[in-house]
Design an enzyme around this catalytic site. Structure first.
Site, mmCIF file in Angstrom:
data_model
loop_
_atom_site.group_PDB
_atom_site.id
_atom_site.type_symbol
_atom_site.label_atom_id
_atom_site.label_comp_id
_atom_site.label_asym_id
_atom_site.label_seq_id
_atom_site.Cartn_x
_atom_site.Cartn_y
_atom_site.Cartn_z
ATOM 1 C CE LYS A 13 -2.095 -1.108 3.883
ATOM 2 N NZ LYS A 13 -1.632 -2.465 4.241
ATOM 3 N NE ARG A 88 -3.443 -1.607 10.496
ATOM 4 C CZ ARG A 88 -2.431 -1.101 9.803
ATOM 5 N NH1 ARG A 88 -2.455 0.151 9.402
ATOM 6 N NH2 ARG A 88 -1.410 -1.862 9.501
ATOM 7 N NE ARG A 127 7.536 -3.526 5.646
ATOM 8 C CZ ARG A 127 6.217 -3.331 5.746
ATOM 9 N NH1 ARG A 127 5.605 -2.516 4.932
ATOM 10 N NH2 ARG A 127 5.524 -3.978 6.650
ATOM 11 N NE ARG A 133 7.209 -1.566 9.607
ATOM 12 C CZ ARG A 133 6.022 -1.462 9.035
ATOM 13 N NH1 ARG A 133 5.878 -0.762 7.938
ATOM 14 N NH2 ARG A 133 4.984 -2.070 9.566
ATOM 15 N NE ARG A 144 2.536 -5.860 10.769
ATOM 16 C CZ ARG A 144 3.641 -5.811 10.019
ATOM 17 N NH1 ARG A 144 4.741 -6.412 10.426
ATOM 18 N NH2 ARG A 144 3.629 -5.169 8.881
#
Ligand code: ADP
Length: 199
Positions: A13, A88, A127, A133, A144
């Site tokens: 996204k 969300r 990522r 992260r 998640r």
């Protein structure tokens, strides 16, 4: 024009929002990015959010709703917004509708980025290696994805009740995903609001 990019964690996204921001002059508002900025700045809010984010849990609705409310009136948002990672939950979606209505605005289109689970894991690992992260690990990702199924997936029926929610095949390479998004946006606006000077 106000657009929502909806989809599971690590679906791409943010990548797409940044491209569309460039091409259309819309402002990307990513609650995840805003929270990471709070963490980097060492604020109280950031400290509280980090604990939840690292576990893969959602931060309280009020926190993200307030962050969005603060940004909506900034000049960068004048042409419209791409909401990325927000709303969300259904409570967030309702709050967003109310915030926009107060300003005589609305959501023009919601797009669902559909990505296979194995691709999500692959992208999350990439990522993790690139950005480091602290929520990009298999343990947090499991939570998640679960939070996505428990809360976020319910946001789709909320928007489907208001109009069509086109599905984008997010498994394709970046350009292939962008092409699908711009096709849909082209049906909404006759020409890009601002032609990209780059690529
Ligand atoms: P991704 O899209 O890869 O899941 P984000 O950067 O959007 O990553 O979000 C990272 C974390 O930030 C989430 O797991 C959650 O803890 C928090 N967060 C971001 N946006 C919201 C939101 N709208 N509501 C609640 N928590 C949020």
């Amino acid at each position: 024009m106000n657009v929502i990019f909806f989809g599971p964690p690590a679906a791409g996204k943010g990548t797409q929002a940044k491209i569309i921001q460039q091409q259309y002059g819309l402002q990307q508002l990513s609650t995840g990015d805003m929270l990471r900025e709070e963490i980097a700045a060492g604020t109280e809010l950031g400290k509280k959010a980090k604990h939840l984010m690292d576990q893969g849990k959602l931060v309280p609705d009020k926190v993200v709703i307030d962050m969005i409310a603060k940004r909506l009136d900034s000049p960068e948002c004048a042409k419209g917004v791409i909401f990325d990672g927000f709303p969300r939950t259904v409570a967030q979606a309702e709050a967003l509708d109310a915030l926009l209505a107060e300003r005589g605005k609305k959501i023009d289109i919601v797009m669902e980025l559909d990505v296979d689970q194995d691709k999500i894991i692959e992208r999350m690992k990439k990522r993790a290696a690139e950005e480091g992260r602290s929520d990009d690990n298999v343990e947090a990702l499991k939570i998640r994805l679960q939070q996505y199924n428990d809360y976020s997936a319910k946001v789709l029926p909320y928007y489907r009740a208001q109009g069509a929610v086109p599905k984008i095949n997010g498994n394709k390479p970046v350009e292939g995903v962008t092409a699908q998004i711009t096709d849909i946006l082209a049906g909404k606006v006759s020409a890009p609001l601002q032609v990209s000077s780059g690529a």
